[in-house]
Design an enzyme around this catalytic site. Structure first.
Site, short mmCIF file in Angstrom:
data_model
loop_
_atom_site.label_atom_id
_atom_site.label_comp_id
_atom_site.label_asym_id
_atom_site.label_seq_id
_atom_site.Cartn_x
_atom_site.Cartn_y
_atom_site.Cartn_z
N ARG A 130 0.86 -1.18 0.00
CA ARG A 130 0.00 0.00 0.00
C ARG A 130 0.90 1.23 0.00
NH1 ARG A 130 -2.00 -3.67 3.82
NH2 ARG A 130 -4.10 -4.47 3.37
N LYS A 155 -1.85 -2.43 7.87
CA LYS A 155 -3.28 -2.35 8.13
C LYS A 155 -3.69 -3.46 9.09
CE LYS A 155 -7.63 -1.84 5.59
NZ LYS A 155 -8.26 -1.83 4.24
N HIS A 261 -2.74 2.54 -5.84
CA HIS A 261 -3.25 1.24 -5.38
C HIS A 261 -3.40 0.25 -6.52
CE1 HIS A 261 -4.53 -0.64 -1.67
NE2 HIS A 261 -5.54 -1.22 -2.29
N ARG A 264 -0.79 -2.40 -6.58
CA ARG A 264 -1.03 -3.51 -5.63
C ARG A 264 -2.00 -4.52 -6.25
NH1 ARG A 264 -1.13 -5.03 -0.13
NH2 ARG A 264 -3.20 -5.54 0.68
N HIS A 287 -3.99 -9.77 3.69
CA HIS A 287 -5.44 -9.84 3.82
C HIS A 287 -5.83 -10.75 4.98
CE1 HIS A 287 -5.93 -8.84 -0.75
NE2 HIS A 287 -5.81 -7.76 -0.02
N TYR A 296 -9.26 -11.22 -7.03
CA TYR A 296 -8.29 -11.22 -8.12
C TYR A 296 -8.41 -12.47 -8.99
CZ TYR A 296 -6.46 -7.46 -5.29
OH TYR A 296 -6.34 -6.30 -4.57
#
Length: 313
Positions: A130, A155, A261, A264, A287, A296
């Site tokens: 990120r 995150k 982004h 990414r 994640h 994805y």
């Protein structure tokens, strides 16, 4: 509002979170004609959030941020649970497939960047970072011996390791030397300090001048920290990088809806195309839920199902 600010800082929330929460809480109070929050509750919160959705037509993320700020206010400052809030008109987030660049498109964008901007973009795409994860990298987060980068306090307040691309080892070593020279010059002027997370600042009282804590992508000048008032050399601002990246995307002639982004998204998609399993990609992306990573696979499946037009027969 002082008690809100103090509570936020006691909980070590980020400055951006502090600014956002204060903005929404103040807006909530003004919306209800300056009533004190202690005299309001679930009904007023519902009215306010529905006004944001129905009259202001805000995005789902905006409404969620306002709700999070108000829940924080009542739970942690006023010390009162407001319970379930029925009847909120939650904004529905429209389903949107992530924009993915081809490898050639990534190279075209990088060709219009130089210096820090080029290296940051290569890190975003080459490591799936990120933007703030890249900008907040410190010297000690580069592990050349193990060919990896430590993404610190990412995150969800979790750390993770990602592979360091071989092609970036030499440019990153050169970047470290540039930072070293800048830091040495700062020390000679009685400067050289950087901001540290509060827990580390207490533990390493003089650590903010250690070279290992310096940001990998520092600003060209020192500035005053808005919280402590101390003079630090902060990392490059996200807005500065984003502006220059947008210029590069425009100059490259790419018309996709691309941003920092997008690199990414492209990283994850290309890893899956190369045959890496979904759990590996989930771990590299940081994640929590594999369903986030699964989007994805849908992008790949959609590209594989492209129907040939009759015009091309």
């Amino acid at each position: 509002m002082l008690s809100v600010r103090q509570t936020i800082r006691v909980q070590h929330l980020s400055l951006r979170t502090e600014q956002a929460y204060l903005k929404w809480i103040l807006h909530f109070i003004r919306f209800h004609k300056n009533q004190h929050p202690d005299q309001m509750g679930a009904s007023e919160i519902r009215t306010y959030l529905n006004w944001l959705a129905d009259q202001q037509q805000v995005a789902a993320s905006t409404q969620n941020q306002a709700l999070a700020a108000l829940i924080f206010l009542y739970r942690h400052v006023i010390k009162r649970e407001i319970g379930p809030i029925d009847g909120i008109h939650f904004v529905k987030k429209p389903p949107r497939a992530p924009t993915v660049l081809s490898r050639e498109e990534v190279k075209r964008i990088i060709a219009f960047l130089d210096g820090d901007d080029s290296l940051i973009t290569r890190l975003l795409y080459g490591c799936g970072l990120r933007l703030l994860e890249a900008l907040q990298l410190r010297i000690m987060h580069l592990d050349f011996d193990n060919r990896s980068i430590i993404v610190f306090n990412a995150k969800g307040s979790k750390d993770r390791r990602v592979p360091l691309p071989d092609s970036l080892q030499a440019p990153l070593r050169e970047q470290i030397e540039r930072v070293r020279l800048m830091h040495q010059a700062d020390l000679q002027l009685g400067l050289g300090a950087v901001w540290l997370p509060e827990a580390y600042a207490r533990k390493y009282q003089s650590g903010n001048r250690d070279f290992k804590w310096q940001f990998l992508f520092p600003m060209s000048r020192v500035s005053e920290d808005p919280v402590s008032g101390k003079t630090y050399r902060h990392h490059l601002l996200a807005s500065t990088f984003q502006r220059r990246l947008a210029d590069a995307i425009r100059q490259s002639g790419i018309t996709k809806r691309a941003s920092s982004h997008t690199s990414r998204h492209s990283y994850a998609t290309h890893l899956l195309e190369m045959g890496y399993d979904i759990r590996t990609v989930q771990e590299l992306m940081g994640h929590v839920d594999v369903r986030t990573t699964m989007i994805y696979t849908h992008v790949i499946q959609a590209s594989n199902r492209l129907v040939k037009s009759p015009l091309d027969w």
